[in-house]
Every structure is written in C-alpha cells, then in structure tokens.
Design an enzyme around this catalytic site. Structure first.
Site, PDB file in Angstrom:
ATOM      1  N   GLU B 337       0.881  -1.183   0.000  1.00 21.84           N
ATOM      2  CA  GLU B 337       0.000   0.000   0.000  1.00 21.84           C
ATOM      3  C   GLU B 337       0.912   1.225   0.000  1.00 21.84           C
ATOM      4  O   GLU B 337       0.976   1.984   0.975  1.00 21.84           O
ATOM      5  CB  GLU B 337      -0.907  -0.014   1.236  1.00 21.84           C
ATOM      6  CG  GLU B 337      -1.995   1.071   1.202  1.00 21.84           C
ATOM      7  CD  GLU B 337      -2.820   1.111   2.490  1.00 21.84           C
ATOM      8  OE1 GLU B 337      -2.513   0.362   3.436  1.00 21.84           O
ATOM      9  OE2 GLU B 337      -3.777   1.908   2.550  1.00 21.84           O
ATOM     10  N   HIS B 362      -4.618  -4.678  -0.443  1.00 24.42           N
ATOM     11  CA  HIS B 362      -4.241  -3.589  -1.361  1.00 24.42           C
ATOM     12  C   HIS B 362      -3.332  -4.040  -2.499  1.00 24.42           C
ATOM     13  O   HIS B 362      -3.730  -4.037  -3.639  1.00 24.42           O
ATOM     14  CB  HIS B 362      -3.618  -2.401  -0.621  1.00 24.42           C
ATOM     15  CG  HIS B 362      -4.571  -1.712   0.293  1.00 24.42           C
ATOM     16  ND1 HIS B 362      -5.707  -1.111  -0.174  1.00 24.42           N
ATOM     17  CD2 HIS B 362      -4.573  -1.568   1.649  1.00 24.42           C
ATOM     18  CE1 HIS B 362      -6.379  -0.605   0.856  1.00 24.42           C
ATOM     19  NE2 HIS B 362      -5.715  -0.873   1.961  1.00 24.42           N
TER      20      HIS B 362
HETATM   21 ZN   LIG Z   1      -6.908  -1.967   5.239  1.00 29.14          ZN
END
Ligand SMILES: [Zn+2]
Ligand SMILES: [Zn+2]
Lengths: 488, 488
Positions: B337, B362
């Site tokens: 992320e 992510h």
């Molecule tokens: Zn999260």
C-alpha cells in the site's frame, strides 16, 4: 498452493535474497553488468535519490510546472544533464526549441507581422509587404512598429511567450480538464506556425533545436514532422520535398560542425483529422519521399489527439498500401495515449502492431492490454515513454503511477523522450530522464537502468545496423568519459 | 521481428478479431459464459457506461468526495446496489458503520462523556460516574448536559461528525499531503474508540455494520479487528476472547435473523507500530484464539500506515512461529500500500508471499513487482483492491490509473472491497464496485467482470470448501433473481 518451495511459511533468507535478485534482474537495466566505477556512481545516485524522497516535496509526484525549479536544483538532474543519453526518438517538429528564443530572436526579425485572434491568441507572418488579412484575426501589424509605439516591450513579449507554451504557474486553474489543455496546446502550434514556416526561420529553428539537444548531451534525434508548406518573404511557397531536403541539409551541416553528433531523421506525420481517402494520398506521398530521401526520412505517423481523432483501423486502406505494393514505409505510430480503456482509440495499440509499427508512441494504455504488451515485447517494438507530456496532458498526476513504471519493472523495451519540450517548459531529454529515473523507477532504478535506457534509444532507433554500431561506439566513448568524471 | 504471422503490415480482419477476443478473454470475467439474459443486462450496462463517459464529469477521474453525489445519481450504481456482490473481504472493525449513526444514535445514549483535545479532536467514554481526566484533553463533560445547555445541537453534532470521518467538501485543501490525511485518519479512530469499545455499543455497532452490508446486497464479511479491550459502564474490562466471542455471538444472531446471510469472520490485527518481541506475544495469542474460536477467527494481519511502520521482514521471528510450531494461523497481510517503489515497505509484497499469506491487502505496488505478481497468481493469492481507499489516502488521483486496472486486464486473482467505508463517506461495497467497474475496468469490463468479482470474493474467502459451496449456491440464487429482474 505451493510454488518453488514457498509454502512452508518460514522464509529462507537465501531464497528470499535470490528471489529479490531475480526480480531486480528483470527490470530495465537489471541485467547490465556495471564496472566498479559505475557501481560507485550508482551508489551515489541512489543516496541522492533517498535524500530527494525524504524531502518535504517530491518532484515526480508534483505537476512538472511546479516541480521544475526543484528539479533544476537537484544534483541528480545535474548528473543526468551531463550523461550521454543517446537518442531522442519521440519529438515533434514545432516544439524542440524553448519558446523564449522564438520571442527574443525570431519575433524581433524584420518583416514580422502579428494579428490577434478573438480567442486571445496570436498569429504571425513574415512578409515583404502588408499581408492580406486572416479570417477571425485583427488586421496585421508590423511587430517592429508595434514595439516602437511602446514604452516597454516586456509585457508584449511576455504575452507572446504565454501564447507559445503551456507553461504557467497554476496549471490546475489554467487547465481544468483535458479538453482545455489540448485546445490550448493546439493553439500554441497555430501561433508558432507562421513564425516557423518562414524559410530562414525554419532552418534556423531546426539548427537551434539540434544545438539544444546537443547541449543536453543527446547524440541523435528522430523528429516527427508535419512537413508544412514553407514560405519566402515574397510569398513564394516550397513543397514537401524542399522541406525534407532542408532538414537533411541542416542536419548534415550540424554534423559537420559537431563530429560527435550523429544527426537527425524525420518521421513524416499528418494530422489524424483527415479522412481515409486523403490519407491514401498522404501515404502515397510518404512512399515517394521515403524513396527520394532515404537518408533523412525514417517513416510515417499520424498525430493529434487520439481521443478526438479517427482510430488507425479507420485508415486501414491507406496504411496497408505500402505492404500491398511491396514498398518499405516504416511506421512509428502514436498509440494508446489515452485513459479511456476499451474505446476505439484504445484499439490503436493492437492495430499499430498489426500494421507492423517500428515503435509505439506513448503506449500509455499498454499495461491494460496484455496481449498487445506481449506482442510489443516479442516483436521488439519499443514504447516511447514521455513522462512530462503525459502528466501535462493530464493522463496521470503523480508520475510514480505512470504505467511505464510497471513496464520498467518488467524490462519491457522502452525509451524515454520529451515529445514537445518547448510546450511543456522543459528542454532536451534530461527533465524526462529525471522523472523516469526518480519517479517511474523509484528506488529500484539504478545506473544500469539509465545505461540501458540510453542504449535502447540507439537500439530502437531507425538507423541502419552499421550506423547503430557507429552510434553505440560514439555513445560508449562519451559514457566512459562521463563515468570517469563522476565516479570519484 | 514477426510473431504469429504479424509482420506483413496488412492486417487480416479475422486475425484482428481473434486477437481482440483473445485479449478480452484474459481479463477478469473474460472467460465467463453469459446467458442470454445476462448478455442483455451486460449490453445495457455498457450503454449506460458510454453515457457516463460522454458526460461533462467522469466520476472515477474525480476525488470520491466530489464524485459521490454523481455516483448516487448513476443508474449503474443503482444496479450495482441491487447486485449480489458476495463477500467483503477487506474491512476494518472501526469503520463499517456510517459516522452519522455514531453521532445520532450512540452519542445520544446516557452516560456518554466527551472531552476536547488540543488538536481540535474529541474523545468519548461511557461511565456511570465522572471519569478520571485524560492527558491532553479538556475535563470530561456529560454530553447530555452539554447539549441541554445549547439552543441548537446541530452545530455540535456536525462537529462530532467531522471528527469521525475524513469526508469533506474540499479534500485537496483539507489534506494537502499523505501525512496530513493519515494523521487525520488515525485521529478519527481515536475519536471513535471510546464510543465503540463500550460493551453495549460494541455489539450494536457490529450488528448495525452487518445490517448495512446486508442492505447493500453483500452476503458475507471478513473483518480485520484490533480486538481492543471492551469496557462496561462501571469500568470493568473484558479480554480479547470476550471480544472475539462477542463477534461470534452477534454474527450468529444476525444469521439466525437473516437466513440468506452467511455471517462474518474476524482477522485479528495488531498495529505495526509495536516491536518485534511484542509481535511474538501477539502471534502467540493469535494462535490461542485461532484454536479456541475456529468458527469466527480467520487469521492474522498487521495494520497501520505501511510507509511509517516496520516492514514484515522485521517481524520475521514472530511471523515464522506458527509454521515452526506446526500451528495453523492464516495470514492476510496488508502489503504494497505504497507509492514508494523499491523501499523496505515495498518489500512487504514478496515477504507476505514468503510468509504464505492467504490474500494481499491492497497490493497497490504489485504491478511494479513482476516476480511477486507471478507468485501471487501461481499461488492463487488474491489481491484485495480497495479503489476509494487508495484514492482518499492519496496513492492515486484518477482511478483509471489505478494499477489494478492492469491486473483486471490480465485476469489476476482479485476481489473488490471498501477498507474503511465510514471514514471515506461510502458504505457497503457498491461505491467501490462502481469505481472498479466504470473506472478501473473502462469499456472492457462487462457483466462477466462483475460476476467473476463476486464469485472471486467467495472463492478467495477464508471459508471451508463446504461453506464456500453453500455460499456460492446462495449467491447464485440471488444472482439469478437479480438477472431476471434486470434483463427485460
Ligand atoms: Zn486496510
Ligand atoms: Zn507525440
């Protein structure tokens, strides 16, 4: 659910190292062997990059118009300016020289007339006598006379400059969306056209462009050129062959004066706003020019905003013509310069490959086309990545998100170029190399990346194998010098 | 330089069609066979999508806070709300219920105290008597008494709401950079914590969360939960087992009352700010909880901003423990992320796979890691894509540039989720499905894409094979009903 022994959940540090190295070796420049001196410079570059990442503002994540002063102060940028970068393969004829030169030099030449359009733009023409009026423009005024009436010409010159470039201090306000920025972009070309198509200026402009790229340590150019009608002071007009010959003459002259420069070739381009039968005629002319000027003419392309124009497939009849006739006309298509996935425009990527394109201009959408991506790789069709152009034309805001970041991670064939540096307030290739190296490349990109990008620019040029060897040898000498001067 | 017969430069229309179909078949949902009714609905969706692309504003290219009213008016969004979406696999415990419910319901309950911090935030606590003061906060005031002193409580309630969500009308001004948005984000959790860890509210909140997702046609949830200490009005405190049991009880009750819902499981999470020896203790507790509550407990993860926290490799001793002891503790790591390519954080992607993660939270950076990407695909480790979260947390501005757009083009295993819908002013899954379908997917994504995304969410859930079959059967009945109601 296991792969290569990965499933125990207890990572083996040696296996981890080996996987990390495998991944690193896949990226652009990842398989380059670096000398000790190169490794020292690479380590220095990575340290500098870490410092830029730790700073309060990170230039590649900012709009280039705001990032430019930061980049100019960056020691990485200084190094990149000094680095021999090989070839600039994606450039347009009307935007290779800084707009200030047009204002300060060209518009001060005698016989330069100006008129003002209703849309607050300007048009220029050189003429021995009062030119006949242009529709939707004020009466022509001699610039020399206009300036003589003024106390200070600074405001006028500044407003002329604004008309010749997109560069502005507040780009989000000036260009709220892609339509606005494209409209202004096309207007800057219309403003410059009257200046640049005047025969003496035309040759001077190209010479000056070669100088700017030469000064930025670029060794060779391929220029997408509209080959517009060039005029003389008395209104006489030249044909395309004249224009192409002018390019050839200036390039030869420049190489004579700069033996460590390799010259330039031209990719004849036409605006994609024309219709398919017009395109047939243009392709026929391109084949004739290719035959007549094999030294300077590299091939053919279509230009203009892809999203607004007709897709390549619409022009298939004309584009198939050379192959049908057994005539060589290499293509260098712009394709995939779009955010609109799955549209007709977006289909240009596959069609460019089907028409056997030599390179892909931008290819911004390529990562969303796995099959076209595979084809491009297997066929050795390099992508011409122009980071600043894509940001200014609002395809992507933060250049760390530029899709070519993935292509670089995968070692996809690609080169870095600057598209229309004068329009974007950049120059040469160094600004785009900075964005590619610091932004797209992140901490993974090292000196090997830069080295492969430079070599790629020669490898994927339109030069003959012999000239490529010569170019590589010349570049290598410059590279060795660059390394020895920067690796203490 | 030829490939599969492509080099003649004269494209064969049948070969072109076949290549286009090959590429289309690779994308998420590209190999789905659609019934005639499904094809009708798909055609309708594509027509609606074309209309949204032609509009003056294109929601996926705008910040979600500005796009939300446009999305709410979108007929595609209405259809997506009615569509059975399967499971929400990436959600956090403290942000599944709209913040207005916290203000309008929870803060109006008796015994609710408030204090104001120096940084203009608030803290809450429920207490039978005046609570002892909090450092760096004003003296506690009973909210009921505070409201009684006021002519209108609307301003107070509105300011409470602002403290519990990131949603604001001018996000670029409110959150000039990632540091500011993360700081505010973590502050909203601190503000909500005192409300949500009060035992009765804790259970009501989770029940309400299940209701909101159920109303959005989601059939099952996996919740990343911090399992914080839960308190009673007299200050008594419960341990993690109590909290986990509370989740289990509420989920069972909800399923009893809603037989067409499949329940929820919990992924125990700890903030990555702890040190490696603390992590060892946490992992030990996680193993105990996993053994004691196999029904509700799905596994383990670390949360908090990856760029500021320690990388997974720093925690390797603790994370290797379950495998060393032969104990099953599935991992569901947040990884990648980040926009910072090539940093330690960025290494989390490969390490998550080496620690045998079940899914990747992510995976924003995955496309820049070709080897990790290959591993994720071969190991069947799905990426949990949360478009709105990534945009609000400033990883990407225009969602057409979200890297998962490429993953979707390649048919990479992935699911769509909403991360912290309450913080982002969204709810359920429909907003993120809209962004994925219209933004990431472009004109290429069709009903088959949506269908595969929904099926993926069950396929890549932590449910047992038996429960997956049950879930798929339940989902299929709802899907068939949805199709028959929307394909006239
Ligand atoms: Zn999260
Ligand atoms: Zn271009």
């Amino acid at each position: 659910l296991c792969w290569a022994g990965i499933c125990s959940g207890i990572p083996d540090p040696r296996q981890r190292d080996s996987l990390m190295q495998q991944e690193a070796s896949r990226q652009t420049g990842g398989a380059m062997l670096l000398t000790e001196a190169e490794q020292r410079l690479s380590a220095r570059l990575l340290k500098l990059k870490q410092q830029e990442m730790a700073g309060p503002q990170f230039p590649p994540s900012m709009h280039f118009f705001r990032a430019r002063p930061l980049i100019q102060r960056s020691p990485i940028f200084s190094l990149l300016q000094g680095m021999p970068k090989g070839a600039a393969l994606h450039l347009h004829d009307l935007s290779i020289v800084g707009a200030d030169w047009l204002v300060k030099n060209v518009t001060y030449r005698p016989h330069c007339y100006i008129c003002f359009t209703a849309t607050q733009s300007v048009r220029f023409v050189f003429s021995a006598r009062q030119p006949s009026p242009l529709p939707q423009c004020s009466p022509w005024k001699l610039l020399e006379a206009l300036r003589a009436q003024m106390n200070s010409t600074a405001d006028l010159d500044n407003s002329l400059l604004q008309n010749l470039t997109l560069f502005t201090s507040d780009p989000e306000v000036a260009y709220p969306n892609q339509d606005v920025v494209w409209s202004k972009f096309e207007n800057t070309f219309l403003a410059a056209l009257g200046l640049l198509t005047y025969a003496p200026v035309f040759k001077d402009y190209f010479y000056r462009g070669l100088q700017e790229f030469y000064a930025d340590n670029v060794q060779y150019l391929e220029l997408r050129a509209l080959l517009p009608e060039i005029y003389e002071l008395d209104g006489a007009k030249h044909d395309r062959a004249w224009t192409l010959k002018a390019y050839q003459d200036v390039a030869r002259q420049f190489v004579n004066e700069h033996p460590d420069f390799l010259g330039a070739r031209v990719i004849y381009t036409v605006h994609r706003g024309i219709n398919s039968s017009e395109l047939i005629d243009v392709v026929k002319e391109a084949m004739r020019l290719q035959k007549e000027f094999p030294e300077v003419m590299a091939g053919f392309d279509l230009v203009g905003r892809e999203d607004s124009g007709k897709p390549l497939w619409y022009f298939r009849e004309g584009l198939s013509l050379p192959a049908e006739l057994g005539v060589t006309l290499p293509y260098f298509f712009h394709a995939g310069e779009t955010d609109w996935e799955g549209t007709d425009t977006d289909g240009n990527l596959l069609d460019a490959l089907l028409f056997n394109t030599s390179r892909i201009g931008h290819g911004f959408a390529l990562t969303r086309h796995p099959l076209a991506k595979d084809l491009s790789r297997k066929m050795g069709v390099a992508v011409e990545v122009c980071p600043i152009s894509n940001q200014v034309m609002q395809l992507v805001a933060d250049l760390r998100n530029h899709p070519a970041a993935s292509l670089m991670s995968e070692g996809h064939p690609l080169v870095i170029s600057s598209d229309d540096p004068a329009s974007f307030g950049s120059s040469g290739l160094s600004y785009d190399f900075y964005e590619a190296f610091v932004g797209l490349g992140g901490m993974s990109a090292h000196l090997g990346t830069l080295k492969e990008l430079a070599i790629n620019s020669i490898r994927y040029s339109s030069l003959s194998p012999q000239l490529k060897d010569k170019a590589l040898a010349l570049w290598q000498r410059k590279w060795d010098k660059f390394i020895s001067e920067n690796s203490q």
